[in-house]
Design a protein around this motif. Sequence first.
Motif, PDB file in Angstrom:
ATOM      1  N   ASP A  56      26.135  92.116  92.795  1.00  0.00           N
ATOM      2  CA  ASP A  56      26.614  91.416  91.602  1.00  0.00           C
ATOM      3  C   ASP A  56      28.124  91.568  91.523  1.00  0.00           C
ATOM      4  N   ASN A 210      33.486  81.943  90.941  1.00  0.00           N
ATOM      5  CA  ASN A 210      32.206  81.624  91.573  1.00  0.00           C
ATOM      6  C   ASN A 210      31.782  82.750  92.516  1.00  0.00           C
ATOM      7  N   ASP A 211      30.542  83.231  92.353  1.00  0.00           N
ATOM      8  CA  ASP A 211      30.019  84.298  93.204  1.00  0.00           C
ATOM      9  C   ASP A 211      29.412  83.786  94.508  1.00  0.00           C
ATOM     10  N   GLN A 212      29.076  82.501  94.577  1.00  0.00           N
ATOM     11  CA  GLN A 212      28.319  81.985  95.709  1.00  0.00           C
ATOM     12  C   GLN A 212      28.950  82.257  97.074  1.00  0.00           C
ATOM     13  N   GLY A 242      23.680  83.369  90.033  1.00  0.00           N
ATOM     14  CA  GLY A 242      25.059  83.018  90.319  1.00  0.00           C
ATOM     15  C   GLY A 242      25.365  82.953  91.800  1.00  0.00           C
ATOM     16  N   TYR A 243      24.507  83.563  92.629  1.00  0.00           N
ATOM     17  CA  TYR A 243      24.709  83.572  94.075  1.00  0.00           C
ATOM     18  C   TYR A 243      23.852  82.527  94.790  1.00  0.00           C
ATOM     19  N   LYS A 263      19.202  80.227  86.276  1.00  0.00           N
ATOM     20  CA  LYS A 263      19.546  81.206  85.261  1.00  0.00           C
ATOM     21  C   LYS A 263      18.408  81.335  84.260  1.00  0.00           C
TER      22      LYS A 263
END
Length: 445
Positions: A56, A210-212, A242-243, A263
């Motif tokens: 995370d 953005n975490d992707q 988010g990933y 989500k």
Amino acid sequence: MEDVAYRVIAVNETPDHATLARFRARHQDAIAGLFSQVLGLCVNAGLVDAGLVAIDGTKIEADASYFANRTRDELAAQVLAEAAATDAAEDDLLGDRAGSELPDDWAGGQGRRERIRAALAELEGQPARDYEARLAERAAKEAATGKGLTGPKPRPDTANRPGPRKANTTDPHSRIIATGGSGVMQGYNAQTAATTQQIVVAAEVTATTNDQPHFVPIAMAVSENLAEAGAGKVGTFVADAGYWTGANGTADVGAEVLIATRKPPWRQAERPDDHKITILAKVNRGELSQRQAGDILGVSYTWVRDMTKRYFGKDGPRQARTAQPEPDEWIPVIERLARGEISKRAATDELQVSAGRVNTMLAHVRGEAVDPEIARHAMDAKLATEAGTDAYRKRQHSIEPVFGNVKGNLGYRRFTRRGMTAVHAEWRLICSVHNLLKLRTATTA
């Protein structure tokens, strides 16, 4: 001066802030390397179970003000000129150095021009967002390829056009980052991975909201850190929605991957009906002209005309698809497209999807990429199993307490150094402190 433990560590010396700051800058690589050494201690103490690792990110403020962001024109014309004038005035006033000044890296306004040049370099490396830069970028691509680009050209009057790009003159590597319902901050996105025992096994820093894009890099960093510390291989990686991308869900990272594809309901924003369909319906009813709708949506009036005909034909309103077609429906159609039996426009009309979606389906049929919807169905099926549900349920209490301890207990919510390399070393240091506290608690229990 008051804490005995500090007096012992400092050999009864009382170094001031400048001494500590210079020490951290001089030895930042060694400080970052402490993370691996502390992780090795945790492995030797039997605290690291790599069966499940949760990934995370958390937002950390930069040592810079949100109001220190400037556009390219402001940096090049105004701020840089002011910095040059200030330096010239100081040279006239002070002349040569007296010998008692702070080093260049720590002397307040010194190096301002270098930071501004770094901010300009950051802007050059960012994708174009403002109208003028996008137009220039498009012209450069057309000149390089020798032919015009397809698609709508950038327009200066688009209602939802983003503002000009900006960079921070205090910490050029930091970014304006959204923080959910709390607005925005000038800061970084600290990517972290932790075990079910809440031992941090990877700590990296990025400058994107953005975490992707960071799932695969942080997963590979986990494997490298555990191998260096002498621990076993990871069994399962878990991450929140988010990933999620089709590529992340099917990535080969040497372990099972479980990523939520949507989500939870309480985090989903309340949204009205599809915005574009609503606008097109107003055009069909005569409430908006095609040009007015084009201005609202940021598209050409011809696009509005064609899409209005598609969704609201001469025979009255046509029921638009409310869900993506299932693979057993679209694969035969796309196979016909791949064989050249039908056109791409015919495929989009038959499946009632966008041309971009058809391109993605075609790439899947050709074996060039995994279709995201197929990957989503496969991931949902894994998460629906008893083993998948139990594994994903451990995500929250593996990684969230780490952030709670760092921010809540240790009070660490803002970096004290500037620049990507510096804040990366600082984040690894604070995660080393977290691991040392876990090690102390375990060995004294």
